[in-house]
Write a protein that holds these residues in place. Structure first.
Motif, mmCIF file in Angstrom:
data_model
loop_
_atom_site.group_PDB
_atom_site.id
_atom_site.type_symbol
_atom_site.label_atom_id
_atom_site.label_comp_id
_atom_site.label_asym_id
_atom_site.label_seq_id
_atom_site.Cartn_x
_atom_site.Cartn_y
_atom_site.Cartn_z
ATOM 1 N N UNK A 62 44.199 48.739 41.947
ATOM 2 C CA UNK A 62 43.808 49.978 41.265
ATOM 3 C C UNK A 62 44.889 50.400 40.277
ATOM 4 N N UNK A 63 46.160 50.306 40.689
ATOM 5 C CA UNK A 63 47.267 50.710 39.815
ATOM 6 C C UNK A 63 47.322 49.858 38.553
ATOM 7 N N UNK A 64 46.994 48.561 38.697
ATOM 8 C CA UNK A 64 47.083 47.638 37.564
ATOM 9 C C UNK A 64 45.790 47.564 36.755
ATOM 10 N N UNK A 65 44.746 48.260 37.216
ATOM 11 C CA UNK A 65 43.499 48.263 36.474
ATOM 12 C C UNK A 65 42.564 47.120 36.809
ATOM 13 N N UNK A 106 52.487 42.423 16.906
ATOM 14 C CA UNK A 106 53.311 41.236 16.949
ATOM 15 C C UNK A 106 53.051 40.378 18.189
ATOM 16 N N UNK A 107 52.242 40.880 19.124
ATOM 17 C CA UNK A 107 51.960 40.125 20.339
ATOM 18 C C UNK A 107 50.648 39.376 20.159
ATOM 19 N N UNK A 108 50.745 38.079 20.144
ATOM 20 C CA UNK A 108 49.607 37.202 19.913
ATOM 21 C C UNK A 108 49.062 36.749 21.260
ATOM 22 N N UNK A 109 47.738 36.730 21.403
ATOM 23 C CA UNK A 109 47.133 36.310 22.669
ATOM 24 C C UNK A 109 47.468 34.857 22.992
ATOM 25 N N UNK A 110 47.572 34.037 21.953
ATOM 26 C CA UNK A 110 47.949 32.642 22.185
ATOM 27 C C UNK A 110 49.361 32.555 22.759
ATOM 28 N N UNK A 111 50.283 33.403 22.244
ATOM 29 C CA UNK A 111 51.635 33.438 22.796
ATOM 30 C C UNK A 111 51.608 33.828 24.270
ATOM 31 N N UNK A 112 50.786 34.816 24.590
ATOM 32 C CA UNK A 112 50.687 35.265 25.985
ATOM 33 C C UNK A 112 50.176 34.137 26.876
ATOM 34 N N UNK A 113 49.099 33.467 26.438
ATOM 35 C CA UNK A 113 48.542 32.382 27.238
ATOM 36 C C UNK A 113 49.534 31.238 27.373
ATOM 37 N N UNK A 114 50.277 30.954 26.303
ATOM 38 C CA UNK A 114 51.280 29.894 26.338
ATOM 39 C C UNK A 114 52.346 30.191 27.389
ATOM 40 N N UNK A 115 52.874 31.411 27.402
ATOM 41 C CA UNK A 115 53.920 31.757 28.374
ATOM 42 C C UNK A 115 53.368 31.765 29.804
ATOM 43 N N UNK A 116 52.121 32.202 29.987
ATOM 44 C CA UNK A 116 51.492 32.142 31.321
ATOM 45 C C UNK A 116 51.371 30.692 31.768
ATOM 46 N N UNK A 132 49.676 38.420 32.022
ATOM 47 C CA UNK A 132 48.582 38.124 32.963
ATOM 48 C C UNK A 132 47.640 39.315 33.093
ATOM 49 N N UNK A 133 48.211 40.516 33.137
ATOM 50 C CA UNK A 133 47.374 41.718 33.239
ATOM 51 C C UNK A 133 46.491 41.852 32.006
ATOM 52 N N UNK A 134 47.089 41.658 30.812
ATOM 53 C CA UNK A 134 46.334 41.779 29.562
ATOM 54 C C UNK A 134 45.212 40.742 29.499
ATOM 55 N N UNK A 135 45.530 39.485 29.821
ATOM 56 C CA UNK A 135 44.524 38.416 29.761
ATOM 57 C C UNK A 135 43.424 38.642 30.784
ATOM 58 N N UNK A 142 39.368 39.226 30.096
ATOM 59 C CA UNK A 142 38.267 38.518 30.749
ATOM 60 C C UNK A 142 37.207 39.504 31.221
ATOM 61 N N UNK A 143 37.665 40.618 31.813
ATOM 62 C CA UNK A 143 36.722 41.652 32.234
ATOM 63 C C UNK A 143 35.996 42.244 31.031
ATOM 64 N N UNK A 144 36.723 42.420 29.921
ATOM 65 C CA UNK A 144 36.104 42.947 28.704
ATOM 66 C C UNK A 144 34.976 42.043 28.228
ATOM 67 N N UNK A 145 35.242 40.735 28.194
ATOM 68 C CA UNK A 145 34.192 39.794 27.771
ATOM 69 C C UNK A 145 32.977 39.872 28.686
ATOM 70 N N UNK A 146 33.268 39.903 30.001
ATOM 71 C CA UNK A 146 32.171 39.979 30.964
ATOM 72 C C UNK A 146 31.373 41.258 30.824
ATOM 73 N N UNK A 147 32.087 42.374 30.633
ATOM 74 C CA UNK A 147 31.403 43.652 30.490
ATOM 75 C C UNK A 147 30.512 43.669 29.249
ATOM 76 N N UNK A 148 31.035 43.165 28.131
ATOM 77 C CA UNK A 148 30.264 43.173 26.887
ATOM 78 C C UNK A 148 29.027 42.287 27.022
#
Length: 312
Positions: free
Chosen positions: A140-143, A4-14, A73-76, A80-86
Motif C-alpha cells: 500500500x505504501x509503495x502503491x 532526464x530519466x529514460x525508461x530504457x535506462x531504468x530497465x537496463x539498471x534493473x 522497479x516501482x516506476x516500471x 505495467x499497471x497503467x498499461x493494464x488499466x488502460x
C-alpha cells in the motif's frame, strides 16, 4: 529532472541488478554492449555518482545504484499497471481495485464483502492477493496495492489505518487428543511436542506460527501442509495432527467433525485486523466505496459479535 530519466535506462539498471552482468543486461534490454555502457556512463554523469562497481568478474551495484534500481522497479511496475488499466478501459471496464490481505482476511472476511461490492459495481474488476501483514502495508505504501487488510496497526509512509475485525487464532485438535483431555486452554509452546497440520508455507499463518515457535526456542513439527482450513480440519479430525487456525473457520467445522476448539493463552492469539490505504483523496471513488463497504461490514460484525469463546 524527470525528463532526464529514460525508461530504457531504468530497465537496463534493473536487468543489471538481476544478471550482475552488463553484457547480459544489455542483451535483455535489446541494446548493444557499447550502447548500454554509454547509457550507464551518461546516467552516472547526470546523477553525479557511480551506479556500478566494475571489476574483472563483472559489475555490482553501488549504494546509489541500489537506490536507483529500487525506485526504477516501482516506476516500471506502476507502468505495467497503467498499461493494464488502460487496456481494461478500452474493453469497457471502468476501474480496477488491487486488494492485498493476510490469510485470515482473505479466507474468512473479504470474499463476502467483495461479492456484494462486485454485484453493485459491474464495471469494476478486483485484483485480490494474499500476502503477509508487513507485505500488505509495504504494498500500500509503495502503491502496488490500493487497499490492504493487515494485522499491523501502523507503519508505512503515508498509510492510514482503519479498524476492521478481530482475528482470534485457536487450537484445534481431535476431541480425543491428549491436549483436549488435559486442559481447556494452552500456551502455544505447550503444543509444540505434537505434529501440526499447517497451511502452505506461503501463507501468512504458517509464517506467523514458525516465527512464534522460533521465538520460544522451539520448532514447529509440520507433518502436512494444506491449502485451506477445511482440509486442515479434516486431517485433524483424522488424528493426523493438530492445528492453529482462525476461530471463525474452526467453528464451521466443529459442527460436523469430531474436533475440539481451545483457547490459546498467548497474547498474539487475539489480533486486530486493520484496513490500510493511502490518503482518501488519492483513491478513485470506486476504490473508496469498497473501503466504505468494508468499514460498514466491520461495524455490522461488531454489533453481531458473539460472546467470548466457549470451549467446544
Amino acid at each position: 529532472m524527470a525528463s532526464h530519466f529514460d525508461l530504457t535506462d531504468m530497465q537496463l539498471l534493473v536487468n543489471v541488478a538481476s544478471a550482475m552482468s552488463l553484457t547480459k543486461a544489455a542483451e535483455h534490454t535489446f541494446l548493444s554492449l557499447p550502447a548500454a555502457s554509454n547509457r550507464v556512463k551518461n546516467l552516472e554523469g547526470y546523477l553525479g555518482t557511480p551506479l556500478l562497481y566494475r571489476n574483472s568478474q563483472g559489475v555490482t551495484l553501488t549504494p546509489a545504484g541500489e537506490a536507483f534500481v529500487r525506485h526504477a522497479r516501482i516506476v516500471l511496475h506502476q507502468l505495467q499497471h497503467l498499461r493494464g488499466d488502460i487496456q481494461e478501459y478500452a474493453q469497457g471496464v471502468k476501474g480496477r481495485v488491487r486488494v492485498y490481505a493476510n490469510t485470515t482476511a482473505m479466507n474468512e472476511f473479504v470474499p463476502a464483502a467483495l461479492e456484494r461490492y462486485l454485484v453493485s459495481h459491474p464495471a469494476v474488476n478486483i485484483e485480490l492477493r494474499e500476502r503477509l501483514s508487513y507485505q500488505v502495508v509495504k504494498a500500500v505504501a509503495e502503491g502496488a496495492a490500493d487497499i490492504g487488510i493487515t494485522a499491523q496497526g501502523s507503519g508505512g509512509t503515508g498509510v492510514r489505518f482503519l479498524p476492521y475485525r478481530n482475528d482470534r487464532l485457536v487450537l484445534v485438535t481431535h476431541k480425543d487428543h491428549p491436549l483436549a483431555k488435559m486442559k481447556e486452554v494452552h500456551s502455544f509452546v505447550s503444543t509444540l511436542d505434537y505434529d501440526f497440520i499447517s497451511l502452505a508455507e506461503s501463507s501468512a499463518i504458517h509464517s506467523f506460527l514458525l516465527t512464534a515457535a522460533e521465538d520460544s526456542g522451539r520448532f514447529l513439527r509440520v507433518r502436512v501442509e494444506v491449502s485451506n482450513f477445511e482440509t486442515a480440519c479434516r486431517l485433524i479430525a483424522a488424528q493426523v495432527g493438530i492445528g492453529v487456525i482462525p476461530e471463525t473457520a474452526a467453528r464451521r467445522y466443529v459442527q460436523v467433525l469430531p474436533l475440539k476448539i481451545m483457547c490459546l493463552t498467548d497474547e498474539w492469539a487475539l489480533r486486530k485486523l486493520h484496513i490500510c490505504t493511502r490518503d482518501a483523496t488519492e483513491l478513485p471513488a470506486f476504490s473508496q466505496e469498497l473501503v466504505d463497504l468494508l468499514v460498514a461490514d466491520a461495524a455490522q460484525a461488531s454489533e453481531d459479535n458473539r460472546p467470548d469463546l466457549k470451549i467446544v
